[in-house]
Design a protein around this motif. Structure first.
Motif, PDB file in Angstrom:
ATOM      1  N   ASN A 143     -46.834  29.208   4.610  1.00 18.28           N
ATOM      2  CA  ASN A 143     -47.944  28.467   4.004  1.00 18.28           C
ATOM      3  C   ASN A 143     -48.196  27.152   4.751  1.00 18.28           C
ATOM      4  OD1 ASN A 143     -49.889  27.619   1.995  1.00 18.28           O
ATOM      5  ND2 ASN A 143     -48.328  26.185   1.329  1.00 18.28           N
ATOM      6  N   PRO A 144     -49.446  26.950   5.292  1.00  9.18           N
ATOM      7  CA  PRO A 144     -50.507  27.951   5.433  1.00  9.18           C
ATOM      8  C   PRO A 144     -50.226  28.829   6.651  1.00  9.18           C
ATOM      9  CG  PRO A 144     -51.236  25.883   6.345  1.00  9.18           C
ATOM     10  CD  PRO A 144     -49.854  25.632   5.785  1.00  9.18           C
ATOM     11  N   GLY A 145     -51.234  29.605   7.069  1.00 13.40           N
ATOM     12  CA  GLY A 145     -51.062  30.440   8.247  1.00 13.40           C
ATOM     13  C   GLY A 145     -51.336  31.901   8.003  1.00 13.40           C
ATOM     14  N   GLY A 146     -51.716  32.274   6.756  1.00 12.11           N
ATOM     15  CA  GLY A 146     -52.023  33.658   6.442  1.00 12.11           C
ATOM     16  C   GLY A 146     -53.235  34.151   7.208  1.00 12.11           C
ATOM     17  N   PRO A 147     -53.384  35.469   7.352  1.00 14.68           N
ATOM     18  CA  PRO A 147     -54.472  36.013   8.170  1.00 14.68           C
ATOM     19  C   PRO A 147     -55.864  35.675   7.646  1.00 14.68           C
ATOM     20  CG  PRO A 147     -53.340  37.766   6.967  1.00 14.68           C
ATOM     21  CD  PRO A 147     -52.522  36.526   6.810  1.00 14.68           C
ATOM     22  N   PHE A 148     -55.984  35.334   6.356  1.00  8.91           N
ATOM     23  CA  PHE A 148     -57.288  34.986   5.804  1.00  8.91           C
ATOM     24  C   PHE A 148     -57.276  33.603   5.157  1.00  8.91           C
ATOM     25  CE2 PHE A 148     -56.727  39.564   5.789  1.00  8.91           C
ATOM     26  CZ  PHE A 148     -57.756  39.927   6.647  1.00  8.91           C
ATOM     27  N   TYR A 169     -52.380  42.354   3.167  1.00  8.71           N
ATOM     28  CA  TYR A 169     -53.552  41.819   3.850  1.00  8.71           C
ATOM     29  C   TYR A 169     -54.564  41.186   2.901  1.00  8.71           C
ATOM     30  CZ  TYR A 169     -51.977  44.035   8.166  1.00  8.71           C
ATOM     31  OH  TYR A 169     -51.255  44.392   9.282  1.00  8.71           O
ATOM     32  N   GLY A 170     -54.139  40.870   1.683  1.00  7.28           N
ATOM     33  CA  GLY A 170     -55.023  40.180   0.760  1.00  7.28           C
ATOM     34  C   GLY A 170     -54.832  38.679   0.826  1.00  7.28           C
ATOM     35  N   LYS A 171     -55.590  37.964   0.000  1.00  9.64           N
ATOM     36  CA  LYS A 171     -55.445  36.512  -0.106  1.00  9.64           C
ATOM     37  C   LYS A 171     -54.327  36.117  -1.069  1.00  9.64           C
ATOM     38  CE  LYS A 171     -58.213  33.389   0.615  1.00  9.64           C
ATOM     39  NZ  LYS A 171     -58.289  32.255   1.576  1.00  9.64           N
ATOM     40  N   ASP A 172     -53.899  37.049  -1.944  1.00  7.59           N
ATOM     41  CA  ASP A 172     -53.078  36.647  -3.087  1.00  7.59           C
ATOM     42  C   ASP A 172     -51.768  37.415  -3.166  1.00  7.59           C
ATOM     43  OD1 ASP A 172     -54.948  34.701  -4.244  1.00  7.59           O
ATOM     44  OD2 ASP A 172     -56.246  36.448  -4.452  1.00  7.59           O
ATOM     45  N   HIS A 173     -50.956  37.228  -2.145  1.00 11.22           N
ATOM     46  CA  HIS A 173     -49.631  37.861  -2.102  1.00 11.22           C
ATOM     47  C   HIS A 173     -48.707  36.905  -1.358  1.00 11.22           C
ATOM     48  CE1 HIS A 173     -46.472  40.357  -0.251  1.00 11.22           C
ATOM     49  NE2 HIS A 173     -46.582  41.094  -1.328  1.00 11.22           N
ATOM     50  N   TYR A 174     -47.747  36.311  -2.101  1.00 12.59           N
ATOM     51  CA  TYR A 174     -46.897  35.278  -1.493  1.00 12.59           C
ATOM     52  C   TYR A 174     -45.531  35.261  -2.170  1.00 12.59           C
ATOM     53  CZ  TYR A 174     -45.649  30.900   0.780  1.00 12.59           C
ATOM     54  OH  TYR A 174     -45.037  29.961   1.553  1.00 12.59           O
ATOM     55  N   ALA A 175     -44.586  34.627  -1.477  1.00 16.00           N
ATOM     56  CA  ALA A 175     -43.233  34.379  -2.014  1.00 16.00           C
ATOM     57  C   ALA A 175     -42.535  35.676  -2.415  1.00 16.00           C
ATOM     58  CB  ALA A 175     -43.295  33.419  -3.203  1.00 16.00           C
ATOM     59  N   LYS A 222     -63.822  26.561  -2.684  1.00 19.57           N
ATOM     60  CA  LYS A 222     -64.578  27.063  -1.533  1.00 19.57           C
ATOM     61  C   LYS A 222     -63.804  28.118  -0.775  1.00 19.57           C
ATOM     62  CE  LYS A 222     -62.961  23.388   1.587  1.00 19.57           C
ATOM     63  NZ  LYS A 222     -62.035  24.265   2.331  1.00 19.57           N
ATOM     64  N   ASP A 223     -62.493  28.165  -0.951  1.00 19.84           N
ATOM     65  CA  ASP A 223     -61.659  29.124  -0.239  1.00 19.84           C
ATOM     66  C   ASP A 223     -61.525  30.456  -0.970  1.00 19.84           C
ATOM     67  OD1 ASP A 223     -60.805  27.440   1.989  1.00 19.84           O
ATOM     68  OD2 ASP A 223     -59.725  26.291   0.472  1.00 19.84           O
ATOM     69  N   PHE A 224     -62.027  30.523  -2.215  1.00 14.10           N
ATOM     70  CA  PHE A 224     -61.838  31.757  -2.972  1.00 14.10           C
ATOM     71  C   PHE A 224     -62.802  32.866  -2.566  1.00 14.10           C
ATOM     72  CE2 PHE A 224     -62.117  34.644  -6.573  1.00 14.10           C
ATOM     73  CZ  PHE A 224     -60.783  34.908  -6.810  1.00 14.10           C
ATOM     74  N   PRO A 225     -64.113  32.631  -2.436  1.00 19.27           N
ATOM     75  CA  PRO A 225     -64.991  33.725  -2.004  1.00 19.27           C
ATOM     76  C   PRO A 225     -64.595  34.161  -0.591  1.00 19.27           C
ATOM     77  CG  PRO A 225     -66.265  31.842  -2.799  1.00 19.27           C
ATOM     78  CD  PRO A 225     -64.854  31.374  -2.628  1.00 19.27           C
ATOM     79  N   ALA A 226     -64.212  35.414  -0.446  1.00 17.41           N
ATOM     80  CA  ALA A 226     -63.668  35.846   0.845  1.00 17.41           C
ATOM     81  C   ALA A 226     -63.762  37.353   0.967  1.00 17.41           C
ATOM     82  CB  ALA A 226     -62.207  35.405   0.979  1.00 17.41           C
ATOM     83  N   THR A 227     -63.727  37.811   2.222  1.00 10.31           N
ATOM     84  CA  THR A 227     -63.577  39.222   2.545  1.00 10.31           C
ATOM     85  C   THR A 227     -62.279  39.388   3.318  1.00 10.31           C
ATOM     86  OG1 THR A 227     -65.961  39.584   2.659  1.00 10.31           O
ATOM     87  CG2 THR A 227     -64.562  41.205   3.759  1.00 10.31           C
ATOM     88  N   THR A 228     -61.436  40.276   2.857  1.00 13.22           N
ATOM     89  CA  THR A 228     -60.174  40.540   3.547  1.00 13.22           C
ATOM     90  C   THR A 228     -60.229  41.941   4.155  1.00 13.22           C
ATOM     91  OG1 THR A 228     -59.180  41.294   1.461  1.00 13.22           O
ATOM     92  CG2 THR A 228     -58.846  38.992   2.068  1.00 13.22           C
ATOM     93  N   ILE A 229     -59.496  42.125   5.236  1.00  9.80           N
ATOM     94  CA  ILE A 229     -59.570  43.379   5.983  1.00  9.80           C
ATOM     95  C   ILE A 229     -58.180  43.765   6.471  1.00  9.80           C
ATOM     96  CG2 ILE A 229     -60.141  42.156   8.130  1.00  9.80           C
ATOM     97  CD1 ILE A 229     -61.939  44.548   8.855  1.00  9.80           C
ATOM     98  N   MET A 230     -57.895  45.079   6.495  1.00  6.15           N
ATOM     99  CA  MET A 230     -56.583  45.540   6.956  1.00  6.15           C
ATOM    100  C   MET A 230     -56.736  46.844   7.737  1.00  6.15           C
ATOM    101  SD  MET A 230     -54.753  47.056   3.554  1.00  6.15           S
ATOM    102  CE  MET A 230     -55.499  48.319   2.525  1.00  6.15           C
ATOM    103  N   PRO A 231     -55.771  47.136   8.604  1.00  4.08           N
ATOM    104  CA  PRO A 231     -55.775  48.426   9.282  1.00  4.08           C
ATOM    105  C   PRO A 231     -55.388  49.529   8.311  1.00  4.08           C
ATOM    106  CG  PRO A 231     -53.773  47.229   9.804  1.00  4.08           C
ATOM    107  CD  PRO A 231     -54.628  46.293   8.996  1.00  4.08           C
ATOM    108  N   VAL A 232     -55.768  50.763   8.651  1.00 10.19           N
ATOM    109  CA  VAL A 232     -55.310  51.927   7.893  1.00 10.19           C
ATOM    110  C   VAL A 232     -54.769  52.945   8.886  1.00 10.19           C
ATOM    111  CG1 VAL A 232     -56.878  51.555   5.962  1.00 10.19           C
ATOM    112  CG2 VAL A 232     -57.620  52.961   7.885  1.00 10.19           C
ATOM    113  N   MET A 254     -53.307  45.562   0.079  1.00  9.63           N
ATOM    114  CA  MET A 254     -54.171  44.386  -0.024  1.00  9.63           C
ATOM    115  C   MET A 254     -54.213  43.938  -1.480  1.00  9.63           C
ATOM    116  SD  MET A 254     -58.206  44.137   0.992  1.00  9.63           S
ATOM    117  CE  MET A 254     -57.894  44.395   2.748  1.00  9.63           C
ATOM    118  N   THR A 255     -53.915  42.667  -1.724  1.00 10.51           N
ATOM    119  CA  THR A 255     -53.872  42.103  -3.075  1.00 10.51           C
ATOM    120  C   THR A 255     -54.829  40.931  -3.181  1.00 10.51           C
ATOM    121  OG1 THR A 255     -51.544  42.726  -3.292  1.00 10.51           O
ATOM    122  CG2 THR A 255     -52.377  41.086  -4.836  1.00 10.51           C
TER     123      THR A 255
END
Length: 568
Positions: free
Chosen positions: A312-317, A347-353, A497-507, A535-536
């Motif tokens: 934290n910080p440094g996540g892909p999104f 690969y989501g915004k909400d997965h930590y610790a 301002k950081d909440f509206p987002a698009t997250t993306i991951m490989p499949v 993705m969470t």
């Protein structure tokens, strides 16, 4: 005036003093004086000045029938809190939040972040967590405690470890000491945590321990705390486990932007063995909450070690996220087998610790994470409580293109939690097709399982939506082999301002995409290939998403075996 101090003397007749909180107020301090001596540590509380957002309980039962003085510092005389203090034997924890999840763990009230100290013993899963019982914003770190027999339904067990003179109680871990190596007793539960303290010379973080002789319900703090000290500012989050080949305990510690590895025979005396981190992975922020686990490789009899590293910080999104490294461990040193790569656990915004349970049954390695992001965790639109945990996940490794990757599969208990299922065998999509998720979706908590056969389509898109026009758009890019989730129109996104987002991951390389979506009142967890890619994301819709709409790029495709379940 910030330096005002008021004393309220009373004969204690009730269990609680109920404190009125206003979240945008400055922090005040509150503590207890008895016989002219300070009792315990003072807590920081945002006592109401202009309005009351909610109440929190301040425990007084220990002093029932005695005279004490409540010392309140930093609140002006004209603050409205003085008119709204109450005493009571009850504190109502009835859920008042429309966004409180149904099948994800949350605190009964107050703030929660990192999961801590998880262990399994005698049929019970124990989950501790960073906890503020005096407000729904970060502060006053305790260990809260919940228990479960099925990893889905949780019972609040109250505070397990409270701050003391050594510091507040930051993150850590527990072990079951089967062989009494510590001398605390055979089968004792031993907790390790960071004691954090502000001093005139700056923040101080040291490692402490406590032990429990009643299966984790209460803890006795070790008399010689702290057990490890350092001159480093960031020195925290001890993860301890038994390394059988060398018959010693191992402690992982997060230190700035690297990990340190220690060993011990008795859980009390620790020797530094090595460091890991420089030149490996992402270094966009502070490394935290380490874990080191040995996992089976799918389809083989082999195993490899995985070092889990939260950053934290440094996540892909943006903000906080969880990275990991696959390699070898000899009890002293971890070697990363893939130093050229940064691998993300989710690969989501909400997965930590994310950390794992000690002593899990049947050889399982079960993990759980904090379902939020430090960019906005203090500001999400709830008041009675803040933050939830992810669903529990079983960890393993899988091979792809000569590389090893972490698989996070929804725990098997999530299948057992299904009820009132409904199946739609096939939906042929030429332009637009809509599927109702009701009645399974009526309370906003359900699972959707499906398989997409794109046929000639290059892009498959589908939307979870409600009657309010709120929606989450998901896209399977067949050519690029990616899956994305767009929550910019998901509901309330205005709080950051950081909440509206698009997250993306490989499949994976398979053309058909198998997907499990776990939807709760304020979150969506997407698992492709049953956990190979995850993705969470949190969402805050004003009504449950009760419809899924599939759209075509002009080419037909099929959605097979749509299963919709309530979660009991």
């Amino acid at each position: 005036m910030a330096n005002e101090e008021n004393f309220v003397s009373l004969e204690v007749a009730n269990r609680y003093m109920l404190l009125p909180v206003q979240e945008n107020s400055p922090e005040a301090k509150i503590g207890i004086i008895k016989d002219n001596l300070q009792v315990g540590v003072y807590s920081n509380v945002r006592l109401a000045r202009e309005r009351v957002d909610y109440y929190v309980p301040f425990e007084l039962s220990e002093y029932k029938g005695e005279y004490v003085t409540i010392d309140i510092q930093g609140v002006p005389e004209n603050a409205i809190c003085w008119r709204y203090f109450k005493v009571s034997d009850l504190f109502d924890t009835t859920n008042t939040e429309k966004f409180r999840p149904s099948y994800h763990h949350t605190p009964a009230y107050g703030w929660m972040n990192d999961p801590n100290g998880m262990f399994y013993k005698d049929g019970v899963y124990h989950l501790y967590f960073q906890y503020n019982p005096y407000g729904s914003m970060w502060g006053n770190m305790h260990w809260g405690h919940s228990t479960s027999t099925d990893l889905v339904n949780w019972k609040n067990e109250g505070v397990a470890i409270a701050p003391d003179a050594v510091g507040t109680i930051f993150s850590g871990s527990c072990v079951v000491d089967h062989n009494n190596t510590s001398g605390f007793g055979e089968g004792a539960v031993v907790a390790f945590y960071t004691s954090a303290k502000q001093t005139p010379w700056g923040d101080c973080q040291t490692q402490s321990m406590a032990y429990s002789l009643d299966n984790g319900k209460t803890f006795i703090k070790y008399a010689n705390n702290p057990i490890l000290t350092s001159s480093e500012k960031d020195f925290r989050d001890p993860k301890v486990f038994w390394y059988a080949p060398k018959e010693h305990w191992v402690m992982m510690l997060a230190v700035g932007q690297h990990m340190e590895i220690y060993s011990s025979k008795n859980l009390k005396d620790w020797t530094k063995e090595s460091e890991f981190g420089e030149g490996h992975g992402c270094h966009g922020g502070v490394w935290e909450c380490p874990d080191l686990v040995e996992l089976p490789i799918e389809g083989t009899k082999d195993k490899k070690w995985v070092l889990i590293c939260n950053i934290n910080p440094g996540g892909p999104f943006g903000g906080s996220a969880t990275q990991y490294f696959v390699g070898d461990f000899d009890g002293s040193t971890f070697t990363n087998n893939y130093p050229e790569e940064t691998k993300w656990m989710d690969y989501g915004k909400d997965h930590y610790a994310t950390v794992t349970w000690n002593n899990a049954p049947d050889g399982r390695c079960i993990a759980i994470g904090w379902m939020s992001n430090w960019q906005y965790a203090n500001n999400v639109p709830t008041l009675q409580y803040r933050s939830a945990n992810t669903i529990a996940r079983d960890l393993s490794l899988f091979k792809q293109d000569g590389n090893l990757f972490l698989k996070s599969e929804p725990c098997k208990e999530m299948v057992e939690a299904r009820k009132d299922g409904r199946q739609i065998k096939t939906v042929n999509v030429a332009k637009t097709e809509t599927v109702s998720l009701s009645p399974q979706s009526d309370n906003g908590a359900y699972e959707v399982e499906l398989s997409i056969n794109p046929e000639k389509s290059k892009e498959v898109s589908f939307t979870l939506s409600n009657g309010k026009g709120e929606k989450v758009l998901m896209i399977y890019d067949v050519v690029k082999k990616t899956f994305s989730m767009d929550r910019t129109m998901s509901g309330n996104v205005s709080f950051s301002k950081d909440f509206p987002a698009t997250t993306i991951m490989p499949v994976g390389k398979s053309k058909n995409l198998k997907l499990r979506l776990f939807v709760d009142k304020s979150s969506i967890e997407a698992f492709t290939e049953n956990g190979k890619y995850v993705m969470t994301n949190c969402v805050f819709p004003s009504a449950p998403y009760d419809t899924v709409t599939f759209e075509s790029d002009g080419n037909r495709y099929k959605v097979n075996n749509i299963n919709i379940y309530q979660i009991k």
